[in-house]
Design a protein around this motif. Sequence first.
Motif, PDB file in Angstrom:
ATOM      1  N   PRO A 238       7.387  -1.814   5.931  1.00 18.89           N
ATOM      2  CA  PRO A 238       6.133  -1.782   6.694  1.00 18.89           C
ATOM      3  C   PRO A 238       5.711  -3.207   7.078  1.00 18.89           C
ATOM      4  CG  PRO A 238       5.979  -0.428   4.710  1.00 18.89           C
ATOM      5  CD  PRO A 238       7.231  -1.236   4.589  1.00 18.89           C
TER       6      PRO A 238
ATOM      7  N   GLU B  62      -5.893   8.686   5.138  1.00 13.03           N
ATOM      8  CA  GLU B  62      -4.923   8.546   4.047  1.00 13.03           C
ATOM      9  C   GLU B  62      -5.626   8.253   2.728  1.00 13.03           C
ATOM     10  OE1 GLU B  62      -0.588   6.378   3.303  1.00 13.03           O
ATOM     11  OE2 GLU B  62      -1.772   5.924   5.099  1.00 13.03           O
TER      12      GLU B  62
ATOM     13  N   THR C 103       4.364   1.662   9.554  1.00  6.28           N
ATOM     14  CA  THR C 103       5.211   2.097   8.434  1.00  6.28           C
ATOM     15  C   THR C 103       6.615   1.534   8.511  1.00  6.28           C
ATOM     16  OG1 THR C 103       5.761   4.105   9.660  1.00  6.28           O
ATOM     17  CG2 THR C 103       3.937   4.229   8.091  1.00  6.28           C
TER      18      THR C 103
ATOM     19  N   ARG D 288       0.803  -1.215   0.000  1.00  9.35           N
ATOM     20  CA  ARG D 288       0.000   0.000   0.000  1.00  9.35           C
ATOM     21  C   ARG D 288       0.842   1.274   0.000  1.00  9.35           C
ATOM     22  NH1 ARG D 288      -3.193  -0.109   5.741  1.00  9.35           N
ATOM     23  NH2 ARG D 288      -4.166  -1.868   4.650  1.00  9.35           N
ATOM     24  N   HIS D 289       1.912   1.327   0.823  1.00  8.55           N
ATOM     25  CA  HIS D 289       2.678   2.557   0.907  1.00  8.55           C
ATOM     26  C   HIS D 289       3.616   2.725  -0.287  1.00  8.55           C
ATOM     27  CE1 HIS D 289       1.519   2.230   5.265  1.00  8.55           C
ATOM     28  NE2 HIS D 289       1.318   3.510   5.060  1.00  8.55           N
ATOM     29  N   THR D 290       4.224   1.643  -0.717  1.00  9.51           N
ATOM     30  CA  THR D 290       5.148   1.740  -1.852  1.00  9.51           C
ATOM     31  C   THR D 290       4.390   2.005  -3.152  1.00  9.51           C
ATOM     32  OG1 THR D 290       5.080  -0.673  -2.012  1.00  9.51           O
ATOM     33  CG2 THR D 290       6.895   0.291  -0.781  1.00  9.51           C
TER      34      THR D 290
ATOM     35  N   PHE E 154       8.931   6.747   5.285  1.00  6.54           N
ATOM     36  CA  PHE E 154       7.562   7.127   4.932  1.00  6.54           C
ATOM     37  C   PHE E 154       7.487   8.612   4.601  1.00  6.54           C
ATOM     38  CE2 PHE E 154       3.390   8.713   6.470  1.00  6.54           C
ATOM     39  CZ  PHE E 154       2.591   8.127   5.502  1.00  6.54           C
TER      40      PHE E 154
ATOM     41  N   CYS F 271      11.747   3.662  -2.384  1.00 10.58           N
ATOM     42  CA  CYS F 271      10.853   2.597  -1.912  1.00 10.58           C
ATOM     43  C   CYS F 271      11.584   1.258  -1.763  1.00 10.58           C
ATOM     44  CB  CYS F 271       9.681   2.443  -2.893  1.00 10.58           C
ATOM     45  SG  CYS F 271       8.532   3.845  -2.864  1.00 10.58           S
TER      46      CYS F 271
END
Length: 786
Positions: A660, A747, A677, A592-594, A683, A651
């Motif tokens: 994460p 987010e 994270t 999700r974050h990358t 992050f 990333c």
Amino acid sequence: MPSLFKAGDVMIGGIFPVFNKQEDSNASFAKEPAEVKFDLRAFRWTQVMMFTIDEINKDSSLLPNVSLGYRILDSCASPTNTLRAALTLVSSPEEIEPTALCLPTISALIAESGSSQSLAVAGTLGPFRVPMVSYFSTCACLSDKGKYPTFFRTIPSDYHQAKALAALVKHFGWTWIGAIQSDNDYGRNGVLAFTEEVKKLGVCIAFVGTVLRTYPSSKILDVVDMIKQSTVQVILSFVPEGDLYPLMREVVRQNITHIQWIASEAWITAARPSTPEIYSSFGGAIGFVVRKMAIPKLRHFLMGISPYTDRKVAFVRDFWEKVVGCRPLSAGEPSVSERSSKPCTGTETLVDSQDLFFNVTQLRVSYNVYKAVYAVAHALHRLIFCKKERESPMIPCVSDQLKTVHFINQFGEAVYFDENGDPPASYDVINWQLRAGQVQHVTVERCIIPVAVCSQICPVGTRKAQIKGKSVCCFDCIPCADGTIANSTGAADCSPCPQEYWSNDGRDQCILKTIEFLSYHEPMGIALTMVSLLGACLSFATMLVFIHYKATPVVKASNSELSSLLLFSLFLCFLCPLTFIGRPTAWTCMLRHTAFGMTFALCISCMLGKTIVVVTAFRATLPGNNVAGKFGPSQQRIIVCSCTVIQIFICVLWLNLNPPYRDIRYGHRKIVLECNTGSETAFYAVLGYIGILAGICLVLAFLARKLPDNFNEAKFITFSMLIFCAVWITFIPAYVSSPGKFTVAVEIFAILSSAFGLLICIFAPKCYILFIKPEKNTKKHVMGRS
């Protein structure tokens, strides 16, 4: 000192409390002489001793050719008088004629009913090795053979009674009780032993009152006031009958009837508590006594008592006055009684008397006297004849005996549930009030067992909190704190629930905590999913439109290659929120974050490329400037790829160093599943890089906002970047302060808001011309020429 005397080869002494004095609790506080009373029960004990010695003398198998004699004195229930009587007995008898042969002193002593009296005598005669057998002294202190080596008894020690009474109290759940003790060794040691036992069982003593027959009425009233002011419903009375009687009268006079009395063996079978006067307050008292026994031949002996047979016999005239109700006419021994009775006619008889004095079927203390005399006789027999004592059913047991539950009725007689006098199999069958009826078949009616607690037992879900300055049995019930439970009544502390559990509303069970994460099934998750899919569909549709109209001036002017790549990146941005919804896993947390960082880096890189194209186009219109020729499609692709690759590198570095991961955070009532994270620095580096690209794009677009063309794309890029930056600047504090699943929702909202801002600001004006105003889709209009 008046005495009962009979000569014999071997003399046995006896001391009994035939008379006792007591203060009148109703008298004024001025000093008045104490009232002297004749104790009919103690007089019977003297007669039992006389009867037993006569019976032994008639038995040829026990002490053959040896006669037993006796000398019996009155102690007046006083330790001082008891010691005086004992010293008198061990000296030469005064009754012997001067010319008669000198009889021996006493060989043994039968004494005494009170523990304090027995302590005084045992401590004095012990060093002289004079054996002493008590029939009613129960103080456990007398069991110390080091201090009292020649003391024996035919009644159990109070040590056993105290344990039995404590077990009785515990059985009925009484934890808050009072105690009354007599101001002597019997009462003090009895209550002390009882207190030590009940403390082990968690029972508290609210108060200890002290009484004595010679106390003035003021002290008796103090004890009554103590009872009235206390909240106790059950009181243990470790007091002899004579010492308790003044308190009894005052309790009855003040109409105190709500107390359940627990009696010691000293008064549970006494007659006075069962009179109609006393029964209203003390009826239904419960206690432990020695087992009853019968001496059938004793009745005939008692019926033979007469003041006219031997006018010098001590105590008989007072007995006659008490039982028959008249005073013998003949002058004789002066009576100590202060009450005047009518004179006897001389025809009175005991034949038809129904007085309980003549009931020989339920003997308790009297039977202990009987056994005490026999114990002495058998010891003398073994000592004199030096041979093994043969077995006989009449051999007494001097050791501790069995005790049994007993009730008193209004006739003053012992009542059992078993016709044979055996104790009940269980305390559960005990009831609390007795109706009038035949003694042999007493009818019992049930009633509610009294509740004797200072504080009601704490229900489940609460714990005990001690009240400062009060007994441990007085407490408040405090509800258990969140996350703790008490699943049993009367809990001292609340138990914490395991980490995965939480306490229910009743605080009596641990229930599984609610697992919280943003799911597809809840309203917020459904709404965000629908908006995300809507954005993806709009992006894909716009991309198809641009491909279809790629040859028109509007699409050509907006750089169709960069626009298509931008729409593709927006399509990916709208799909990113789908990785944020659902139960977190290790893979989704890393994705999700990358994915968010790389797709938005691609998106902003495309925006930056379009901005540079607009700026260079503006600069190309200036004389002598050939920048536009140096910034063609190849350069645009290099800018987009290089800016995106930098984010990809960040990333990859993040995933390798501290990626994460799924985190479980335990809250009060819920377990929050979330994605940590891993590295906060990585992050915010991803966010910061996107912010730098957006900032550069915003500055360049702002510089090109005043191009003269009608279709100035720099204005739309400026608006889109302003929205983008505003959303993400607002996101940071909202992200930090949002709890649980709302952090994820914030987010997602930021992602969708910024993506819609870009989609609408950049492509909505172009689609408007393509579908609504197609007449403006000309090169002339785009160039701003009239």
